[in-house]
Design a protein around this motif. Structure first.
Motif, PDB file in Angstrom:
ATOM      1  N   VAL A 114       0.828  -1.206   0.000  1.00 38.23           N
ATOM      2  CA  VAL A 114       0.000   0.000   0.000  1.00 38.23           C
ATOM      3  C   VAL A 114       0.866   1.261   0.000  1.00 38.23           C
ATOM      4  N   THR A 115       1.836   1.341   0.917  1.00 37.91           N
ATOM      5  CA  THR A 115       2.675   2.544   1.010  1.00 37.91           C
ATOM      6  C   THR A 115       3.522   2.732  -0.249  1.00 37.91           C
ATOM      7  N   ALA A 116       4.035   1.637  -0.797  1.00 39.94           N
ATOM      8  CA  ALA A 116       4.821   1.739  -2.032  1.00 39.94           C
ATOM      9  C   ALA A 116       3.969   2.293  -3.168  1.00 39.94           C
ATOM     10  N   SER A 117       2.731   1.847  -3.255  1.00 38.22           N
ATOM     11  CA  SER A 117       1.842   2.321  -4.312  1.00 38.22           C
ATOM     12  C   SER A 117       1.489   3.790  -4.125  1.00 38.22           C
ATOM     13  N   ILE A 118       1.254   4.201  -2.877  1.00 40.23           N
ATOM     14  CA  ILE A 118       0.927   5.604  -2.603  1.00 40.23           C
ATOM     15  C   ILE A 118       2.061   6.520  -3.045  1.00 40.23           C
ATOM     16  N   PHE A 119       3.268   6.221  -2.587  1.00 40.30           N
ATOM     17  CA  PHE A 119       4.401   7.099  -2.899  1.00 40.30           C
ATOM     18  C   PHE A 119       4.801   7.011  -4.368  1.00 40.30           C
ATOM     19  N   SER A 120       4.600   5.861  -5.002  1.00 42.04           N
ATOM     20  CA  SER A 120       4.886   5.750  -6.434  1.00 42.04           C
ATOM     21  C   SER A 120       3.905   6.589  -7.244  1.00 42.04           C
ATOM     22  N   CYS A 121       2.618   6.532  -6.872  1.00 39.25           N
ATOM     23  CA  CYS A 121       1.611   7.339  -7.568  1.00 39.25           C
ATOM     24  C   CYS A 121       1.917   8.824  -7.447  1.00 39.25           C
ATOM     25  N   VAL A 122       2.262   9.246  -6.235  1.00 40.53           N
ATOM     26  CA  VAL A 122       2.556  10.665  -6.012  1.00 40.53           C
ATOM     27  C   VAL A 122       3.820  11.074  -6.760  1.00 40.53           C
ATOM     28  N   SER A 123       4.849  10.233  -6.721  1.00 39.37           N
ATOM     29  CA  SER A 123       6.111  10.566  -7.395  1.00 39.37           C
ATOM     30  C   SER A 123       5.924  10.713  -8.896  1.00 39.37           C
ATOM     31  N   PHE A 124       5.275   9.726  -9.516  1.00 39.60           N
ATOM     32  CA  PHE A 124       5.062   9.798 -10.965  1.00 39.60           C
ATOM     33  C   PHE A 124       4.121  10.940 -11.330  1.00 39.60           C
ATOM     34  N   GLY A 125       3.095  11.143 -10.503  1.00 38.94           N
ATOM     35  CA  GLY A 125       2.185  12.252 -10.765  1.00 38.94           C
ATOM     36  C   GLY A 125       2.878  13.597 -10.664  1.00 38.94           C
ATOM     37  N   THR A 126       3.739  13.742  -9.654  1.00 37.73           N
ATOM     38  CA  THR A 126       4.459  15.003  -9.477  1.00 37.73           C
ATOM     39  C   THR A 126       5.458  15.242 -10.605  1.00 37.73           C
ATOM     40  N   VAL A 127       6.208  14.211 -10.968  1.00 34.89           N
ATOM     41  CA  VAL A 127       7.187  14.345 -12.056  1.00 34.89           C
ATOM     42  C   VAL A 127       6.486  14.679 -13.366  1.00 34.89           C
TER      43      VAL A 127
END
Length: 316
Positions: A114-127
């Protein structure tokens, strides 16, 4: 076999957990312990460096720009990796290596997913948002400040973090077996947008370079050209962050693709878990890029470190 795989049906819905549970922890023990130890220094580095980036930008009012707000969002995501995800991942690796399939291992496995997916979504979305912001800053010229404002950026980031938190919970609860498809579709969506944005940035930069050559003799144009040069440099810096992000996610994507096509094996799951570590290392690399490529960020961080060090010295 170590443990009983039927004690938690929810975890068995995850293909990775059910496969490793069927094999037991013996084939993975050494690799998982080594992987856990490898994560420890990067966990500390990601936490400290990204905290410095966030604090340094927040304390410097002159750095409160839309571009740096996106940078704070990316640093917050990387901070979450070092502060939350990597400790959970280390605990999961050690738990599975030492205890096998237990209730605590199942809980840690879900928490990591869950945490990996949250931070991956935010990272890719931000980039992806950064690439669009850089494109618009060059495309709109002086109108950019009216279109991309701090207020709008903050609203966008709030929505992004909200979606990043909700979307992983949805597939975990309702469709965990389709995780890889969510992963691939999300990355491809961000990849297409970011790549298109940077291609257009390159085209605009080429046009600006030609204009600079023809207007070099005009003094009143130099200040405007300087602004455009700074924006091109900013776009290049974030393109580097984008490339590093893709390079860190590439091994995991390849291992996942090979598993889907050829079938998962013992060595494939070991490679996947080490590939996850490479993704985590990305959170330690990003702050180094900021410090090396961005003079204002580097100065702010040095000032923060100096202030903290001087404060401790005075207290003594």
């Amino acid at each position: 076999m170590s443990g009983n795989i039927s004690e938690d049906d929810f975890c068995n819905r995850f293909s990775s957990f059910s496969y490793m549970a069927a094999l037991g922890n013996d084939p993975f023990r050494t690799a998982f312990i080594v992987n856990a130890v490898l994560n420890v220094p990067f966990c500390i580095t990601a936490t400290v460096t990204n905290a410095l980036v966030i604090i340094s930008i927040w304390q410097s009012y002159s750095l409160w720009t839309p571009a740096n707000m996106f940078l704070i969002s990316l640093a917050m995501s990387d901070l979450g990796v070092g502060l939350i995800l990597q400790p959970l991942y280390i605990a999961y690796l050690i738990s599975f290596a030492e205890r096998g399939v237990k209730e605590s291992t199942c809980t840690l496995s879900v928490a990591v997913a869950v945490t990996a997916s949250i931070f991956s979504c935010v990272s890719f979305g931000t980039v992806t948002a950064i690439s669009l912001e850089r494109y618009l800053s060059l495309r709109l010229h002086l109108r950019c400040e009216d279109v991309i404002t701090l207020k709008r950026v903050r609203r966008f980031l709030a929505i992004l973090w909200l979606l990043g938190a909700i979307s992983p919970l949805i597939w975990v609860m309702f469709a965990p077996s389709y995780r890889s498809y969510f992963y691939v579709s999300g990355i491809m969506f961000c990849l297409v947008i970011s790549t298109a944005a940077y291609i257009n940035i390159y085209r605009i930069a080429c046009v600006h370079l030609k204009r600079i050559e023809t207007l070099r003799h005009e003094v009143d144009k130099k200040s405007k050209n300087l602004v455009l040069q700074n924006r091109r440099k900013g776009a290049l810096n974030m393109f580097l962050v984008y490339c590093v992000l893709l390079c860190c996610y590439l091994p995991y994507s390849l291992c996942l693709a090979l598993g889907k096509i050829m079938g998962y094996t013992e060595w494939n799951w070991i490679a996947i878990n080490f590939a996850l570590t490479i993704i985590n290392i990305n959170s330690s690399i990003n702050p180094l890029i900021y410090c090396y490529r961005m003079r204002e960020i580097r100065r702010a961080i040095l000032l923060t470190v100096y202030s903290v060090t001087l404060g401790r010295t005075n207290m003594r």
